[in-house]
Design a protein around this motif. Sequence first.
Motif, PDB file in Angstrom:
ATOM      1  N   PHE A 312       0.820  -1.277   0.029  1.00 44.18           N
ATOM      2  CA  PHE A 312       0.067   0.081  -0.067  1.00 44.18           C
ATOM      3  C   PHE A 312       0.946   1.310  -0.060  1.00 44.18           C
ATOM      4  O   PHE A 312       2.064   1.124   0.161  1.00 44.18           O
ATOM      5  CB  PHE A 312      -0.859   0.035   1.104  1.00 44.18           C
ATOM      6  N   ASP A 313       0.164   2.276  -0.169  1.00 44.46           N
ATOM      7  CA  ASP A 313       0.802   3.608   0.050  1.00 44.46           C
ATOM      8  C   ASP A 313      -0.183   4.744   0.273  1.00 44.46           C
ATOM      9  O   ASP A 313      -1.286   4.481   0.031  1.00 44.46           O
ATOM     10  CB  ASP A 313       1.675   3.811  -1.440  1.00 44.46           C
ATOM     11  N   LEU A 320      -5.382   6.732   0.337  1.00 43.11           N
ATOM     12  CA  LEU A 320      -4.712   5.595   0.755  1.00 43.11           C
ATOM     13  C   LEU A 320      -5.115   4.736  -0.664  1.00 43.11           C
ATOM     14  O   LEU A 320      -6.112   4.644  -1.354  1.00 43.11           O
ATOM     15  CB  LEU A 320      -5.396   4.829   1.660  1.00 43.11           C
ATOM     16  N   ALA A 321      -3.997   3.738  -1.006  1.00 41.50           N
ATOM     17  CA  ALA A 321      -4.295   2.803  -2.054  1.00 41.50           C
ATOM     18  C   ALA A 321      -3.489   1.585  -1.836  1.00 41.50           C
ATOM     19  O   ALA A 321      -2.413   1.426  -1.074  1.00 41.50           O
ATOM     20  CB  ALA A 321      -3.776   3.535  -3.577  1.00 41.50           C
ATOM     21  N   ALA A 322      -4.071   0.629  -2.282  1.00 42.71           N
ATOM     22  CA  ALA A 322      -3.545  -0.878  -1.885  1.00 42.71           C
ATOM     23  C   ALA A 322      -3.731  -1.616  -3.291  1.00 42.71           C
ATOM     24  O   ALA A 322      -4.860  -1.342  -3.813  1.00 42.71           O
ATOM     25  CB  ALA A 322      -3.984  -1.452  -0.634  1.00 42.71           C
ATOM     26  N   ARG A 353       2.486  -4.216  -6.808  1.00 41.65           N
ATOM     27  CA  ARG A 353       3.274  -3.123  -5.790  1.00 41.65           C
ATOM     28  C   ARG A 353       2.807  -1.922  -6.357  1.00 41.65           C
ATOM     29  O   ARG A 353       2.728  -1.755  -7.707  1.00 41.65           O
ATOM     30  CB  ARG A 353       4.753  -3.268  -5.826  1.00 41.65           C
ATOM     31  N   LEU A 354       2.631  -0.859  -5.792  1.00 40.47           N
ATOM     32  CA  LEU A 354       2.380   0.448  -6.034  1.00 40.47           C
ATOM     33  C   LEU A 354       3.057   1.391  -5.274  1.00 40.47           C
ATOM     34  O   LEU A 354       3.529   1.330  -4.239  1.00 40.47           O
ATOM     35  CB  LEU A 354       0.855   0.553  -6.284  1.00 40.47           C
ATOM     36  N   ARG A 355       3.105   2.883  -6.014  1.00 41.42           N
ATOM     37  CA  ARG A 355       4.117   3.833  -5.274  1.00 41.42           C
ATOM     38  C   ARG A 355       3.233   5.242  -5.839  1.00 41.42           C
ATOM     39  O   ARG A 355       3.355   5.401  -7.216  1.00 41.42           O
ATOM     40  CB  ARG A 355       5.516   3.711  -5.759  1.00 41.42           C
ATOM     41  N   PHE A 356       3.082   6.241  -5.046  1.00 44.74           N
ATOM     42  CA  PHE A 356       2.769   7.429  -5.571  1.00 44.74           C
ATOM     43  C   PHE A 356       4.022   8.191  -5.696  1.00 44.74           C
ATOM     44  O   PHE A 356       5.129   8.058  -4.906  1.00 44.74           O
ATOM     45  CB  PHE A 356       1.526   8.100  -4.538  1.00 44.74           C
ATOM     46  N   VAL A 365       2.408   1.255 -10.733  1.00 41.33           N
ATOM     47  CA  VAL A 365       2.090  -0.015 -10.317  1.00 41.33           C
ATOM     48  C   VAL A 365       2.705  -1.243 -11.107  1.00 41.33           C
ATOM     49  O   VAL A 365       2.801  -1.079 -12.485  1.00 41.33           O
ATOM     50  CB  VAL A 365       0.384  -0.206 -10.521  1.00 41.33           C
ATOM     51  N   THR A 366       2.944  -2.123 -10.642  1.00 39.98           N
ATOM     52  CA  THR A 366       4.015  -3.213 -11.244  1.00 39.98           C
ATOM     53  C   THR A 366       2.710  -4.045 -12.283  1.00 39.98           C
ATOM     54  O   THR A 366       1.613  -4.151 -12.006  1.00 39.98           O
ATOM     55  CB  THR A 366       4.459  -4.411 -10.401  1.00 39.98           C
ATOM     56  N   THR A 367       3.332  -4.572 -13.265  1.00 35.72           N
ATOM     57  CA  THR A 367       2.564  -5.580 -14.141  1.00 35.72           C
ATOM     58  C   THR A 367       3.001  -7.008 -14.129  1.00 35.72           C
ATOM     59  O   THR A 367       4.185  -7.410 -13.595  1.00 35.72           O
ATOM     60  CB  THR A 367       2.721  -5.239 -15.414  1.00 35.72           C
ATOM     61  N   VAL A 368       2.314  -7.974 -14.693  1.00 36.69           N
ATOM     62  CA  VAL A 368       2.700  -9.277 -14.617  1.00 36.69           C
ATOM     63  C   VAL A 368       3.918  -9.714 -15.485  1.00 36.69           C
ATOM     64  O   VAL A 368       4.524 -10.665 -15.609  1.00 36.69           O
ATOM     65  CB  VAL A 368       1.519 -10.329 -15.034  1.00 36.69           C
TER      66      VAL A 368
END
Length: 678
Positions: A312-313, A320-322, A353-356, A365-368
């Motif tokens: 989350f971030d 908030l984001a998850a 995974r994510l990051r502002f 945000v990560t991809t597959v």
Amino acid sequence: MMKRPAISDYQSAESEQLMKRLRPAGHGIDEATYPAPTPQPSWSLDDLPRTVACTLSQGSNVTSMDFHPSRHTLLLVGSANGEFTLWEIGLRERLVSKPFKIWDMQACSAQFQSVLAKDSSMPINRVTWSPDGDLIGVAFAKHLIHLYAYQQPNEARQVLEIEAHSGGVNDIAFSRPNKQLCVVTCGDDKLIRVWDMHGQKIYSFEGHEAPVYSICPHHKETIQFIFSTSIDGKIKAWLYDNAGSRVDYDAPGKWCTTMLYSADGTRLFSCGTSKEGDSHLVEWNESEGSIKRTYSGFRKKASGVVQGVVQFDTAQNHILAAGEDNQIKFWDVDNTNMLTFIDADGGLPGLPRLRFNKEGNLLAVTTVDNGFKILANSDGLRSLRAFGNRPFEAFRSPYEASAMKVSGAPVVAGISPNIGRMDNLDRNSPAKPSPILNGADPASRSIDIKPRISEEKPDKAKPWELMEVLNPQQFRVATLPETPDQTSKVVRLLYTNSGVGLLALGSNAIQRLWKWNRNEQNPSGKATASVVPQHWQPNSGLVMANDIGETPPEESVPCIALSKNDSYVMSACGGKVSLFNMMTFKVMTTFMPPPPASTFLAFHPQDNNIIAIGMEDSTIHIYNVRVDEVKIRLKGHQKRITGLAFSNSLHILVSSGADAQLCVWATDSWEKKKSVAI
């Protein structure tokens, strides 16, 4: 445990009062009950970064991301293959890529060397920026951390290699106890450690009974402390002293948990996952040692199905984001109900995974498929568009490198990244391969300036085959505008690597730069023969004039080379080699006075400070600009050097000479590997 006397003991009445507020009465946590009026947010859903701005490929599974604290489009990415990369999102380009390597194997413990001998893989667990954005911290899955000094736009210089823990280093963060910058780490050895900028261990905090999963350094007024979480679900807090943990909480889910403060430092959140796979996002009441809010919206997992730990971030003190269920879920910090969720056009892993960024207008945000997406709100999209539309001079660094001197710091620093991107070139551009040569519609593909293995089918014409072009429509002619030295003939001509400019070295030893401007006729701003480029000079009126020396111009061998990011041009016309700043046209330094004269120049692809110089006397000098020194002289030719080319992937330098010989040199040892007669 160790303590360094230079750090003050924070065991004061003020700190004791703070930690009494943090210390709960018992070990258990009860959720506090609060009245629940529905807050009216001062922002809307449109403020959430939900539009996919771009998708970028890292090439390996992305394990950690962090945006620069002040350059809001600069993203630091760590991956499972041990490589970290700096991406300039505004340009969609890599500025720096650093594969993992051990800097000093002899300094590593026997235990670590044994671990490496069994398995040499070295995934990155965490990457992070220092608060001022000058340092990069990298924590690896085995023992080590690396610190790099970042210098704009594309220099990352090795600073410290520390064998910080026995086993994995699970988290890394920067803190400033007593206004002294330190690095905090935690690991599988159940320890939290604090290191100074010389690599000396200041503190080693013991008390966890399981591997420490994450750390969260923070401060209240003048009090500095560290929250830590371990995989048995324990949360502890430490002052910078030897008095042990001040609190002992149980994290919701009692497994892997991460803690973060809001941007203004007033609100504390944690997010984690239980061993059963259930996720928990909460806000803490620090003064009571209790949970203030539990946010809803996570899916109940099937018993025994655990994919990993939810990430989350938080941003802008209200978001908030998850990442869960192949989606990104958003909350208002003052409302426990989920606001909305998105799938970012698909392609996200189960627990992305994510990051502002610090402005909250971009979200990575990560991809597959071993990459990541950048999501943006309207402000973020405007900032990315504005970045792409900046003129050449707008990328100038706030400070400029001074004249080169012998020092430990790289001289080639502080200069802007690539002026633009090479993709989506004008279909008539001379920088684009001929459709006849490639056997395809010229509008059907974009060109990537990075080296790649050809994906053409075997039956298509190969680039090295000579082709007869019969269609006049394939030709475009553009005449460059006149310059004051128009009578001088062009002796060397180069496109910039970014594809937006043309650099010409004249027989009078002066270099001129032409640029294609972005306009309605040429919206991409790339090289094209359909639009005439404009002669460009800095406002100072400087020109890039080379040292001529005593050799008559007609007898000299002109040579020129551009750095990979177009920040520097190096050239010679019978005299000394000159290094010019492409933004200001200033002479950064001159070196290698004749005799012998330089006849060919090449920048090392991974380090602008390393230069290969081919000489008239048949030698090749490997010159380090940073320390103003020839590191080694390569001897293998019999006549003057006529060509030099580095291979980034093969780690070789290939040279050609007037003796009709090709030589191959290993760039790690500079030994000659092969010699071939042409």
